[in-house]
Design a protein around this motif. Structure first.
Motif, mmCIF file in Angstrom:
data_model
loop_
_atom_site.group_PDB
_atom_site.id
_atom_site.type_symbol
_atom_site.label_atom_id
_atom_site.label_comp_id
_atom_site.label_asym_id
_atom_site.label_seq_id
_atom_site.Cartn_x
_atom_site.Cartn_y
_atom_site.Cartn_z
ATOM 1 N N ALA A 75 -2.984 -15.116 61.788
ATOM 2 C CA ALA A 75 -3.309 -14.045 60.841
ATOM 3 C C ALA A 75 -4.533 -13.291 61.321
ATOM 4 C CB ALA A 75 -3.546 -14.595 59.444
ATOM 5 N N VAL A 76 -4.570 -12.006 61.009
ATOM 6 C CA VAL A 76 -5.726 -11.155 61.309
ATOM 7 C C VAL A 76 -6.192 -10.503 60.021
ATOM 8 C CG1 VAL A 76 -6.531 -9.076 62.503
ATOM 9 C CG2 VAL A 76 -5.009 -10.674 63.684
ATOM 10 N N VAL A 77 -7.494 -10.534 59.798
ATOM 11 C CA VAL A 77 -8.108 -9.770 58.718
ATOM 12 C C VAL A 77 -8.949 -8.674 59.369
ATOM 13 C CG1 VAL A 77 -9.690 -9.799 56.749
ATOM 14 C CG2 VAL A 77 -8.170 -11.757 57.175
ATOM 15 N N TYR A 78 -8.560 -7.427 59.137
ATOM 16 C CA TYR A 78 -9.297 -6.302 59.731
ATOM 17 C C TYR A 78 -10.221 -5.746 58.662
ATOM 18 C CZ TYR A 78 -10.167 -2.587 63.084
ATOM 19 O OH TYR A 78 -10.768 -1.750 64.004
ATOM 20 N N GLY A 111 1.621 -14.125 61.696
ATOM 21 C CA GLY A 111 2.366 -14.103 60.450
ATOM 22 C C GLY A 111 1.902 -13.044 59.475
ATOM 23 N N ARG A 112 0.683 -12.496 59.699
ATOM 24 C CA ARG A 112 0.191 -11.472 58.778
ATOM 25 C C ARG A 112 -1.010 -10.747 59.373
ATOM 26 N NH1 ARG A 112 0.793 -13.635 53.346
ATOM 27 N NH2 ARG A 112 2.902 -13.005 53.927
ATOM 28 N N VAL A 113 -1.023 -9.431 59.181
ATOM 29 C CA VAL A 113 -2.209 -8.615 59.458
ATOM 30 C C VAL A 113 -2.624 -7.997 58.142
ATOM 31 C CG1 VAL A 113 -3.194 -6.682 60.739
ATOM 32 C CG2 VAL A 113 -1.420 -8.105 61.804
ATOM 33 N N LEU A 114 -3.823 -8.329 57.692
ATOM 34 C CA LEU A 114 -4.321 -7.791 56.427
ATOM 35 C C LEU A 114 -5.405 -6.761 56.728
ATOM 36 C CD1 LEU A 114 -4.973 -9.661 53.146
ATOM 37 C CD2 LEU A 114 -6.581 -7.930 53.931
ATOM 38 N N PHE A 115 -5.155 -5.536 56.320
ATOM 39 C CA PHE A 115 -6.080 -4.426 56.547
ATOM 40 C C PHE A 115 -6.843 -4.150 55.261
ATOM 41 C CE2 PHE A 115 -7.093 0.135 56.577
ATOM 42 C CZ PHE A 115 -7.764 0.251 57.789
ATOM 43 N N VAL A 116 -8.158 -4.283 55.322
ATOM 44 C CA VAL A 116 -9.000 -4.010 54.158
ATOM 45 C C VAL A 116 -9.321 -2.517 54.145
ATOM 46 C CG1 VAL A 116 -11.171 -4.485 52.991
ATOM 47 C CG2 VAL A 116 -9.958 -6.336 54.181
ATOM 48 N N SER A 117 -8.759 -1.825 53.165
ATOM 49 C CA SER A 117 -8.947 -0.389 53.032
ATOM 50 C C SER A 117 -9.765 -0.102 51.777
ATOM 51 C CB SER A 117 -7.577 0.308 52.980
ATOM 52 O OG SER A 117 -7.713 1.713 52.993
ATOM 53 N N SER A 118 -9.707 1.113 51.305
ATOM 54 C CA SER A 118 -10.534 1.541 50.176
ATOM 55 C C SER A 118 -9.709 2.333 49.171
ATOM 56 C CB SER A 118 -11.697 2.402 50.673
ATOM 57 O OG SER A 118 -12.351 3.059 49.610
ATOM 58 N N SER A 119 -10.061 2.191 47.905
ATOM 59 C CA SER A 119 -9.410 2.980 46.862
ATOM 60 C C SER A 119 -9.779 4.453 46.952
ATOM 61 C CB SER A 119 -9.780 2.433 45.482
ATOM 62 O OG SER A 119 -11.186 2.489 45.280
ATOM 63 N N ALA A 120 -10.725 4.799 47.836
ATOM 64 C CA ALA A 120 -11.076 6.211 48.041
ATOM 65 C C ALA A 120 -9.889 7.024 48.542
ATOM 66 C CB ALA A 120 -12.242 6.334 49.012
#
Length: 288
Positions: A75-78, A111-120
């Motif tokens: 897994a990757v957390v970006y 198994g997963r790449v999770l991209f932390v984005s913004s509600s902006a």
């Protein structure tokens, strides 16, 4: 690339945190607690890391600095943070940086790449409720860069999930508190402008929760349960601090008013510790 890792275990989870700042480190510690092997990547790792993380030195905006990355990452957390809020900085880090990292990964076990984005990325919606089905319409070039990175990732043949976070607050994130103390904060009063917040600890548990799920939706909104008019939040904080309420002024630029819904994230089994920012800030300001 310098790598520091004292662990010799072979857990099922092998997670790369790309951008191991405040949020990334909190996620890494949660993953370590459940037995994962965690690689934490940032430009300047600690010389002697004693937190059980495998530190990697590298600059996401300079892909050549990353060198060979660990194999068999599951897994990757970006979750990097830009040095400045400019279109060029956001493109380099979120669009080009994400592409450069994915290009260098061994994705066979991924198994997963999770991209932390913004509600902006949602832009302006007044007092309307906003969720994952609301079309994004960013007001700024930085928001547009985040949206471009989201869409690129979700077009790849990879198991990707995007988490659009509301404004973070928590330990070490006290700029608003200091502006209120100095009498420098301003707040819109003639027109209601909604604020959306999530405690950084809750943001970290949301990331760890989504990594643990067998199946996920492609997109989640990460926020607490209580969107608040900005004046309500600021006046409450001023009362906690014992300072005068802030004077009237313009709303924050480039964010837009809206009421974010966390219904999908809550339905997946996540529960915030701090469902209302007023209580979260009160705990943050309470004496030890």
């Amino acid at each position: 690339m310098a790598m520091q890792c004292s662990s010799t275990e072979a857990p099922l989870e092998r997670v790369l945190i790309a951008g191991a700042g405040d949020l990334g480190l909190r996620v890494g510690r949660l993953l370590r607690e459940r037995g994962a092997k965690v690689y934490a990547l940032r430009r300047h790792p600690p010389v002697h890391g004693d937190d059980g993380l495998c530190w990697i030195g590298g600059d996401l905006t300079a892909p050549a600095s990353l060198g060979p990355l660990p194999r068999s990452i599951t897994a990757v957390v970006y979750a990097p943070a830009p040095d400045e809020r400019t279109a060029a900085a956001y493109r380099a880090l979120y669009v080009d940086g994400l592409r450069g990292l994915i290009a260098r990964l061994d994705t066979r076990a991924l198994g997963r790449v999770l991209f932390v984005s913004s509600s902006a990325v949602y832009g302006e919606h007044g007092d309307d409720w906003v969720d994952e089905d609301t079309p994004p319409a960013p007001l700024t070039a930085t928001g547009a860069a985040l949206l471009e990175a989201e869409r690129w990732l979700q077009a790849q043949p990879l198991p990707a999930v995007v988490l659009r976070l509301a404004g973070l607050y928590g330990p070490g994130r006290t700029e608003l508190i200091e502006r209120l103390r100095r009498g420098q904060a301003r707040v819109p009063r003639e027109v209601v402008h909604f604020a959306n917040r999530i405690h950084v600890e809750d943001a970290a548990t949301a990331v760890a929760h989504l990594l643990a799920r067998r199946e996920t939706a492609p997109l989640y909104v990460g926020t607490d349960d209580s969107p608040l008019p900005l004046a309500t939040l600021y006046d409450h904080l001023a009362a906690l601090l014992g300072v005068p309420p802030p004077a009237p002024g313009a709303p924050p630029p480039g964010v837009g008013s809206k009421r974010l819904s966390n219904r999908r994230l809550r339905a997946s089994g996540w529960t915030p510790r701090w469902p209302d920012a007023r209580a979260g800030y009160a705990a943050l300001l309470a004496p030890d």
